[in-house]
Write a protein that holds these residues in place. Structure first.
Motif: not given
Length: 360
Positions: A36-45
């Motif tokens: 869940k954390v990874a998917h929320e970070l995947k389109d960030t820097d």
């Protein structure tokens, strides 16, 4: 270390237009949480997704990580999001398991850096690897020990090296969980300017509301990146809840940070000046803190003099201090006039403190 120039190559090769960002939860708790954390970070820097698999704890009985099963969750992170993965290793077995699960970045924690035996064991296990390996500063402010760890890994033909500045333990009560001691990071940076330097504001502050300010200071001091602990429900995290931020807050922090880019001569000058001024600010704050500590000692001396009915001014002691400081100042390039003025002011403030105690 010879040929330190090539150490930065792995960072340069990434072609980032912003500082390196390593983010993710302090601890991998469940497969659902990690993904869940990874998917929320995947389109960030975020460039590397971190999660603690093995968690060294000061005392037994606390959560010490999920162990090797968490590495399978990191593999799923890479498959589903494309994020590169990172975790801490503390011994040969950890290294072997992390390599088997294709973890991209490994770091050695502060508790491990203090032991040359542990560092050497990890270096031997990693010899010749093309993985990125970062070394956190040791728990106590010991620059040679920190550099020694880097040298052991460099000797093991590990070229993708870097260091993580996570602050230092202290018995004193401060606003930080681990005091930054910025001057040590500055000294390391000046000795090895081509060694990538990452800041860990989460462990320095221990408080999520301080992470932005410490991150900005790090960037002002020309750090190459940040490692920030990130959790979708930080208040209920299984470890270090107070210092973790949500993915949305991480994104906001990254957007608000002032990033300097060298594009022309004038900006190059401003960048260098900003870095130097940030260093001056750090040193000035340390001067004030040191002077405050000195006055507390003077207060204690004043109380002792009052108890023993001893005069405040001790002329022989004062003359000896002044003579020593003039010589010490000259060795540091400071004029006698400056040293005299500075120590006379410090001495007068000390007398004022002691007189107040004796009269009180």
């Amino acid at each position: 270390m010879e040929n330190s120039k090539k150490l930065r190559t792995w960072l340069d090769d990434m072609g980032l237009e912003h500082p390196l960002v390593i983010a993710g939860p302090c601890s991998a708790e469940t497969e659902e949480q990690v993904l869940k954390v990874a998917h929320e970070l995947k389109d960030t820097d975020v460039s590397y997704y971190r999660a603690g698999i093995w968690k060294p704890r000061t005392r037994p009985g606390n959560f010490e990580g999920v162990g090797a099963i968490g590495l399978k969750w990191l593999q799923k992170v890479k498959e589903e999001t494309g994020l590169k993965t990172a975790t801490e290793v503390a011994n040969r077995a950890h290294v072997q398991l992390a390599l088997e699960h294709d973890v991209d970045l490994l770091w050695i924690g502060a508790r491990s850096t203090v032991s040359p035996f542990i560092v050497q064991e990890i270096a031997d296990a990693l010899e010749g690897t093309d993985k990125v390996v970062l070394i956190k500063n040791p728990v106590n402010p010991d620059l040679p020990l920190w550099l020694g760890a880097v040298e052991r890994l460099h000797t093991a033909n590990i070229e993708k090296l870097g260091v993580i500045h996570r602050g230092f333990s202290t018995y004193e009560k401060t606003k930080y969980r681990n005091i930054p001691e910025w001057q040590l990071a500055i000294e390391l940076q000046s000795r090895f300017p081509d060694l990538p330097l990452i800041n860990d504001p989460s462990h320095i502050t221990g408080k999520r509301d301080m992470i932005f300010d410490v991150s900005q200071t790090a960037l002002d001091l020309n750090f190459d990146g940040l490692m920030i602990e990130t959790h979708t429900d930080p208040d209920n995290a299984w470890s270090d809840a107070a210092q973790q931020v949500t993915p949305s807050r991480l994104v906001q922090i990254m957007e608000d940070l002032k990033i300097r880019k060298e594009t022309d001569v004038e900006l190059d000058y401003n960048t260098k000046m900003s870095t130097l001024r940030a260093q001056i600010d750090v040193i000035d704050n340390q001067l004030i803190e040191t002077l405050g500590k000195r006055m507390k000692v003077s207060d204690t001396i004043g109380a002792l003099k009052k108890e023993r009915n001893v005069a405040v001014l001790q002329t022989n002691r004062w003359n000896a201090i002044l003579g020593n400081m003039i010589l010490e100042g000259e060795s540091k390039g400071l004029s006698e006039e400056f040293v005299l003025r500075m120590f006379k002011a410090i001495h007068q403030e000390s007398i004022n403190h002691q007189e107040k105690i004796i009269k009180g």
